[in-house]
Scaffold this motif. Structure first.
Motif, PDB file in Angstrom:
ATOM      1  N   HIS A 144      -0.040  11.711   3.938  1.00  0.00           N
ATOM      2  CA  HIS A 144       0.175  10.260   3.957  1.00  0.00           C
ATOM      3  C   HIS A 144       0.637   9.851   2.564  1.00  0.00           C
ATOM      4  O   HIS A 144       0.506  10.612   1.606  1.00  0.00           O
ATOM      5  CB  HIS A 144      -1.094   9.498   4.348  1.00  0.00           C
ATOM      6  CG  HIS A 144      -2.215   9.676   3.383  1.00  0.00           C
ATOM      7  ND1 HIS A 144      -2.283   9.003   2.197  1.00  0.00           N
ATOM      8  CD2 HIS A 144      -3.297  10.470   3.422  1.00  0.00           C
ATOM      9  CE1 HIS A 144      -3.368   9.362   1.547  1.00  0.00           C
ATOM     10  NE2 HIS A 144      -4.001  10.273   2.279  1.00  0.00           N
ATOM     11  N   ILE A 145       1.183   8.652   2.447  1.00  0.00           N
ATOM     12  CA  ILE A 145       1.636   8.169   1.143  1.00  0.00           C
ATOM     13  C   ILE A 145       0.989   6.835   0.791  1.00  0.00           C
ATOM     14  O   ILE A 145       1.504   6.090  -0.027  1.00  0.00           O
ATOM     15  CB  ILE A 145       3.167   8.059   1.074  1.00  0.00           C
ATOM     16  CG1 ILE A 145       3.716   7.194   2.192  1.00  0.00           C
ATOM     17  CG2 ILE A 145       3.814   9.413   1.054  1.00  0.00           C
ATOM     18  CD1 ILE A 145       5.186   6.894   2.074  1.00  0.00           C
ATOM     19  N   SER A 146      -0.134   6.547   1.386  1.00  0.00           N
ATOM     20  CA  SER A 146      -0.857   5.324   1.065  1.00  0.00           C
ATOM     21  C   SER A 146      -1.556   5.494  -0.275  1.00  0.00           C
ATOM     22  O   SER A 146      -2.287   6.463  -0.492  1.00  0.00           O
ATOM     23  CB  SER A 146      -1.881   5.009   2.158  1.00  0.00           C
ATOM     24  OG  SER A 146      -2.631   3.883   1.803  1.00  0.00           O
ATOM     25  N   VAL A 147      -1.370   4.543  -1.167  1.00  0.00           N
ATOM     26  CA  VAL A 147      -1.973   4.666  -2.493  1.00  0.00           C
ATOM     27  C   VAL A 147      -3.463   4.366  -2.462  1.00  0.00           C
ATOM     28  O   VAL A 147      -4.190   4.729  -3.380  1.00  0.00           O
ATOM     29  CB  VAL A 147      -1.258   3.757  -3.517  1.00  0.00           C
ATOM     30  CG1 VAL A 147       0.147   4.230  -3.749  1.00  0.00           C
ATOM     31  CG2 VAL A 147      -1.271   2.308  -3.082  1.00  0.00           C
ATOM     32  N   ASP A 148      -3.942   3.702  -1.432  1.00  0.00           N
ATOM     33  CA  ASP A 148      -5.377   3.435  -1.320  1.00  0.00           C
ATOM     34  C   ASP A 148      -6.183   4.692  -0.981  1.00  0.00           C
ATOM     35  O   ASP A 148      -7.288   4.882  -1.453  1.00  0.00           O
ATOM     36  CB  ASP A 148      -5.658   2.389  -0.234  1.00  0.00           C
ATOM     37  CG  ASP A 148      -5.306   0.992  -0.695  1.00  0.00           C
ATOM     38  OD1 ASP A 148      -5.140   0.798  -1.916  1.00  0.00           O
ATOM     39  OD2 ASP A 148      -5.198   0.111   0.160  1.00  0.00           O
ATOM     40  N   ARG A 156       0.809  -1.209   0.000  1.00  0.00           N
ATOM     41  CA  ARG A 156       0.000   0.000   0.000  1.00  0.00           C
ATOM     42  C   ARG A 156       0.851   1.272   0.000  1.00  0.00           C
ATOM     43  O   ARG A 156       0.393   2.312  -0.414  1.00  0.00           O
ATOM     44  CB  ARG A 156      -0.897   0.027   1.234  1.00  0.00           C
ATOM     45  CG  ARG A 156      -1.677  -1.225   1.425  1.00  0.00           C
ATOM     46  CD  ARG A 156      -3.138  -0.944   1.219  1.00  0.00           C
ATOM     47  NE  ARG A 156      -3.943  -2.119   1.532  1.00  0.00           N
ATOM     48  CZ  ARG A 156      -4.521  -2.849   0.604  1.00  0.00           C
ATOM     49  NH1 ARG A 156      -4.377  -2.550  -0.648  1.00  0.00           N
ATOM     50  NH2 ARG A 156      -5.252  -3.886   0.936  1.00  0.00           N
ATOM     51  N   SER A 157       2.068   1.205   0.461  1.00  0.00           N
ATOM     52  CA  SER A 157       2.921   2.380   0.544  1.00  0.00           C
ATOM     53  C   SER A 157       3.558   2.660  -0.816  1.00  0.00           C
ATOM     54  O   SER A 157       4.060   1.763  -1.495  1.00  0.00           O
ATOM     55  CB  SER A 157       4.015   2.163   1.583  1.00  0.00           C
ATOM     56  OG  SER A 157       4.925   3.231   1.571  1.00  0.00           O
ATOM     57  N   VAL A 181       6.849  12.988  -6.882  1.00  0.00           N
ATOM     58  CA  VAL A 181       5.398  12.816  -6.787  1.00  0.00           C
ATOM     59  C   VAL A 181       4.997  12.413  -5.378  1.00  0.00           C
ATOM     60  O   VAL A 181       4.011  12.915  -4.822  1.00  0.00           O
ATOM     61  CB  VAL A 181       4.910  11.785  -7.829  1.00  0.00           C
ATOM     62  CG1 VAL A 181       3.482  11.377  -7.570  1.00  0.00           C
ATOM     63  CG2 VAL A 181       5.066  12.334  -9.224  1.00  0.00           C
ATOM     64  N   ILE A 182       5.763  11.516  -4.772  1.00  0.00           N
ATOM     65  CA  ILE A 182       5.452  11.068  -3.411  1.00  0.00           C
ATOM     66  C   ILE A 182       5.574  12.229  -2.421  1.00  0.00           C
ATOM     67  O   ILE A 182       4.739  12.385  -1.526  1.00  0.00           O
ATOM     68  CB  ILE A 182       6.356   9.887  -3.024  1.00  0.00           C
ATOM     69  CG1 ILE A 182       5.937   8.635  -3.800  1.00  0.00           C
ATOM     70  CG2 ILE A 182       6.297   9.616  -1.534  1.00  0.00           C
ATOM     71  CD1 ILE A 182       6.871   7.480  -3.634  1.00  0.00           C
TER      72      ILE A 182
END
Length: 103
Positions: free
Chosen positions: A92-96, A27-28, A82-83
């Motif tokens: 946060h950096i969670s892609v979800d 997810r990260s 981008v991150i």
């Protein structure tokens, strides 16, 4: 025992599989970038292995692998930018949790 082309290709396939599994299951965004790097390194290993066992004097596989390393470095640079931008905006950096493409 001599190490042949099939050994290099088997190691490359295992590394690519590990990277693919990690990229699809994490997810990260940072971990996903690291898994993509593992997949690119697996492709570079296959290129160098093919070059070693198909041609004696040509350095085409090594040249393509060096180009792959350059592309990977550029991908990491853009990906980290981008991150960082996502983290500054969403904290946060969670892609979800990040849904930038929704209308």
């Amino acid at each position: 025992m001599t190490i042949g082309l099939e050994h290099y290709l088997a190691l490359s396939a295992v590394l690519f599989g590990i990277g693919l599994f990690g990229a699809l299951s994490r997810r990260s965004a940072l971990v996903i970038l690291m898994c993509i790097e593992i997949m690119l390194n697996a492709a570079n290993l296959a290129l160098v292995g093919f070059a070693r066992y198909t041609t004696a004097e040509a350095l085409t596989g090594q040249a393509f692998a060096a180009f792959g390393i350059i592309v990977a470095a550029a991908e990491v640079t853009v990906g980290l930018a981008v991150i960082i931008a996502l983290f500054r905006h969403y904290e946060h950096i969670s892609v979800d949790k990040t849904n930038l493409l929704k209308w």
